[in-house]
Design a protein around this motif. Structure first.
Motif: not given
Length: 241
Positions: A182-200
């Motif tokens: 659902d969520i994560g971090c690549v400390a040198s570049h950025g972070h990500f998360f799952y957007d359930s509203r857009n299914n991606g």
């Protein structure tokens, strides 16, 4: 006039995490030692900056039916309403009901690591969780619905080019069920998360990823609410086995 700067404070938080992860990568050569150091950096950050109702640790997760997860690098669990936590010789075991989030923490994100993290997250989500009705002065509240357990990935670098591009997205989309990250971090570049509203998955590229990830995680934990009331008797039956 105050000499404090909020932007400087928040930037320093990220810089501390990135510097410590970078030091572990450069200075420690044994893979196990390097991995332990990386886990420790993330655990220390979460223990320091998450509200005190949460605790972070490397742990196994157990359910009342006697099933165990694999060992999880970073488990965020409840310390306010969950009385059952076992520790022996530095090994921590927490009940499935108390878990808010689980993360795999390594130095570099790869397709193999994403798949591995998905399996580890699934091993926690598949555990049985109890939820009892909650007594109060005027009667009893119904049993609380089980909260979703967040799954994620924490790294210093990414093997992909670009680091947060289509290849990373493809790997994350392999498992969108029990192993979804659902969520994560690549400390040198950025972070990500799952957007359930857009299914991606959404990838955020910023200068201070660790701080942005922390704020995103706190926001998601706020929406999780409180863990259910654990059925202690369901665990107590194992005393007679």
């Amino acid at each position: 006039m105050s000499e404090w700067s909020l932007s400087t404070l928040l930037a320093s938080l990220h810089d501390d995490i990135q510097n410590r992860l970078g030091t572990a990568r450069r200075a420690l050569h044994h893979p196990g030692t390097k991995g332990d150091a990386s886990e420790g950096v993330w655990i220390d950050m979460l223990d320091t900056y998450l509200p005190k109702r949460y605790q972070a640790a490397k742990a196994f997760v157990v359910d009342s039916q006697g099933s165990f997860s694999e060992q999880i690098d970073v488990v965020v669990f409840d310390r306010q309403y969950s009385p059952f936590i076992f520790k022996f010789d530095e090994q921590i075991i927490v009940p499935a009901e108390s878990v808010y989030a689980v993360f795999e923490a390594k130095q570099t994100a790869t397709a193999e690591l994403v798949a591995y993290a998905q399996r580890k997250v699934a091993s926690v989500r598949k555990l049985h969780r109890t939820s009892l009705p909650i007594p109060h002065a005027g009667g009893t509240y119904p049993a609380k619905p089980l909260i979703p357990i967040l799954g994620g990935l924490l790294t210093f670098e990414s093997d992909w080019s670009p680091p947060l591009g289509p290849s990373f997205d493809k790997a994350l989309n392999v498992d969108l069920s029990d192993g979804r990250l659902d969520i994560g971090c690549v400390a040198s570049h950025g972070h990500f998360f799952y957007d359930s509203r857009n299914n991606g998955f959404q990838f955020e590229r910023e200068n201070k990823p660790a701080t942005a990830f922390l704020f995103r995680l706190i926001e998601q934990l706020q929406f999780s609410g409180t863990v259910p009331m654990i059925d202690i008797d369901a665990y107590g039956k194992w005393l007679t086995q």
